[in-house]
Design an enzyme around this catalytic site. Structure first.
Site, PDB file in Angstrom:
ATOM      1  CB  CYS A  26     -29.194  -8.617 -20.190  1.00  0.00           C
ATOM      2  SG  CYS A  26     -28.542  -9.874 -19.068  1.00  0.00           S
ATOM      3  CG  HIS A 531       7.338  -2.288   6.157  1.00  0.00           C
ATOM      4  ND1 HIS A 531       8.313  -2.148   7.118  1.00  0.00           N
ATOM      5  CD2 HIS A 531       7.070  -1.022   5.711  1.00  0.00           C
ATOM      6  CE1 HIS A 531       8.611  -0.877   7.271  1.00  0.00           C
ATOM      7  NE2 HIS A 531       7.871  -0.162   6.427  1.00  0.00           N
TER       8      HIS A 531
END
Length: 617
Positions: A26, A531
């Site tokens: 809807c 990293h």
């Protein structure tokens, strides 16, 4: 929002495609009919980025998305046999619960595809009516005629649109349904309305108007679906494809004119008269009820049951008294969340309240405000109901009504101009907005502390330490891109051993050949970059041994990389290892960051998801 990730998360949460019987959407929700609702993981669905909340009502499992639901629905169609082009739930897939659930499901399925076209043209009609009221346009001009036609045609020929959506719901032939509806609004038929002495093969009947009608076409399409099944089973295959629609139209149209239409006109008249009586005799009570309960109906998805009443009232009286107090209900909740925006000191809650306020005031979309903020905080929602009751009562006491179907919002206010007491309209709107705003700002609510959102429920992601060492703030990393948060938020670790482990269950999104960094993607969408060291890419893979490949599934604690700690340090590289969430649009902050000595597997931080659920804290 990443629509594809949201769609995938929702589909997984409801138990997968095999547990879905049907799904439609809807204005703000994905509406699932599930084979087994017990298989739905509500907590996981609520934790999916882009999902506001869930609700179970009307025999449906509803996932509240907000304004972006069409895009999520489209993505759902790409990864399943559902969604995409589907517009309504077929009757055989509809909930089989009590009559109320089945009725609401039917109305939702039939009206949802029409809603925005109906609301958009209704808004045009409201603007045009306001222009006439203020003398900005002359009704005698051809410009007015064209504008009136384009704004009024859709609701006038509403049976044609309903024929298509009802046919899809009841699994009838769409174009046969269209042929039936076209006969009801055929230009030569309309002048017969109210004429005396009408007969069909000697059977007397009274012609009623089918302009803007709802009930007759829905009933006759339901009958058509059964007639087609019978005829297809009985007629020879050589002729049934053209004989079936011929017989159906020949029987259905007269049936509407002689039986269904007059009966539905009587019922519509009774309903319209009843609504008119309430809003004429005790209008303030009708307005207070609609203004107070509308948003409660929205929470449970029950407001769809009132949509046909709007159309029935319009068809019988040419006006919609029921809509005026709904404006008060909608704007009151928007005002309450605006009060939260002003009062809260929680930065994240404030950032959520801002767009929710604008969405409520301008577009009338209140789900983000209700589910994300007002309802979890309790008091603002209650204050909004108070504003809706008072504003609705005042507006209805002034006989305010709409002459077009609109979605109540600030932009749609012209639909009310010139209809009823403008003084009470202004006062009612003022009360509906000012009262909940002031109550929220002055009386207040329990404001969540900044750290009250950490750790989260299932919304946020626990990131474990991937390495042994010492945890330090990201700001201490000797690289500006990491230290300033340019690559995302997180924590850094100065390693004390040469092994890197998975901090959660994930897919390896990026396994750098040099082994100096690994990217992981959690199933909830979080993307993490680890990293090892600063500028260690320059080593070209020397001293690193990568243990995984891109696309590989890993579990928390699985070994990702081995590296020679001493050799890298001897080569002159800083080994400080940033651990950051890179998609900061979905995870803009971290909570409970660890500091000091840490072992792999210990809690490192929580990645805080951009979710309205924080307001519940």
């Amino acid at each position: 929002m990443d629509y594809s990730k949201t769609a995938a998360g929702v589909l997984k949460g409801v138990g997968g495609e095999q547990n879905v019987q049907s799904v439609v959407h809807c204005a703000t929700r994905l509406r699932f009919v599930l084979k087994d609702e017990a298989k739905a993981d509500t907590a996981a669905i609520k934790a999916t980025p882009g999902v506001i909340t869930t609700a179970q009502a009307g025999g449906q499992y509803q996932v509240v998305i907000g304004n972006d639901v069409p895009e999520v629905f489209a993505e759902l169609g790409k990864i399943s046999a559902f969604g995409g082009g589907a517009t309504s739930t077929p009757a055989q897939d509809a909930p089989k619960g009590n009559l109320l659930n089945r009725f609401i499901s039917m109305i939702s399925a039939i009206f949802t595809p029409l809603l925005w076209a109906l609301a958009g043209t209704g808004l045009l009609k409201a603007f045009l009516a306001a222009a006439v009221t203020f003398g900005w346009i002359d009704t005698a001009t051809s410009t007015y005629t064209v504008l009136n036609a384009l704004s009024d045609a859709f609701i006038n020929f509403l049976p044609l649109a309903l024929a298509f959506t009802a046919a899809r719901y009841f699994k009838a032939s769409e174009f046969t349904s269209f042929a039936i509806a076209a006969a009801l609004v055929y230009p030569a038929i309309t002048p017969l309305v109210g004429a005396e002495g009408l007969t069909f093969f000697g059977i007397p009947f009274t012609m009623v108007t089918y302009v803007s009608s709802v009930i007759p076409i829905i009933i006759v399409v339901w009958l058509q679906s059964h007639a087609e099944k019978f005829l297809y089973a009985k007629l020879p295959s050589a002729v049934r494809r053209f004989v079936t629609p011929m017989i159906v139209v020949l029987i259905a149209v007269p049936l509407v004119f002689v039986v269904i239409g007059p009966i539905s006109a009587i019922l519509s008249g009774w309903i319209g008269t009843g609504i008119g009586w309430v809003f004429t005799t005790v209008p303030w009570i009708g307005g207070a009820i609609m203004g107070g309960l509308w948003q409660v109906f929205v929470i449970f998805g029950l407001h769809w049951g009132l949509v046909p009443l709007f159309n029935l009232e319009y068809q019988t009286t040419g006006q919609i008294l029921l809509v005026a107090p709904v404006f008060a209900a909608v704007l009151a909740q928007a005002a309450a969340v605006a009060g939260v925006w002003v009062r809260t000191r929680n930065k994240r809650l404030k950032s959520l309240a801002a767009p929710a306020t604008l969405s409520g005031f301008l577009a009338g979309i209140t789900e983000p405000a209700i589910y994300g903020i007002n309802l979890p905080l309790k008091r603002p929602f209650a204050f909004g109901i108070v504003g809706g009751v008072l504003g609705g009562a005042l507006m209805s006491a002034g006989g305010v009504f709409s002459t077009s179907f609109v979605v109540p919002s600030g932009l749609a206010l012209p639909a009310l101009f010139g209809n009823g007491s403008m003084v009470l309209l202004a006062i009612g709107l003022g009360v509906a907005i000012i009262v909940p705003f002031l109550l929220t700002v002055i009386v207040g609510f329990k404001d969540p502390e900044e750290d009250a959102v950490i750790p989260a429920e299932s919304t946020d992601l626990a990131v474990l330490s991937p390495i042994d060492g010492t945890a330090v703030p990201l700001s201490e990393v000797p690289d500006a891109a990491f230290a300033e948060g340019g690559l995302g938020q997180g924590v850094a670790i100065v390693p004390s051993s040469g092994a890197l482990y998975a901090p959660f269950d994930a897919v390896v999104a990026a396994a750098f050949p040099t082994g100096h960094a690994v990217g992981l993607r959690h199933e909830d969408g979080a993307e993490l970059l680890i990293h090892i060291g600063i500028d260690t890419v320059k080593l070209g893979g020397q001293h690193f041994s990568l243990k995984v490949t891109s696309g590989q599934m890993v579990k928390a604690g699985d070994l990702l990389v081995e590296f020679d700690l001493k050799a890298i340090a001897a080569a002159g590289y800083d080994l400080t290892t940033p651990v950051v969430i890179t998609n900061s649009d979905l995870y803009p902050a971290v909570g409970l960051p660890a500091t000091g000595p840490i072992a792999h597997g210990d809690p490192l931080f929580y990645a805080i998801a951009e979710q309205p659920a924080l307001a519940a804290k």
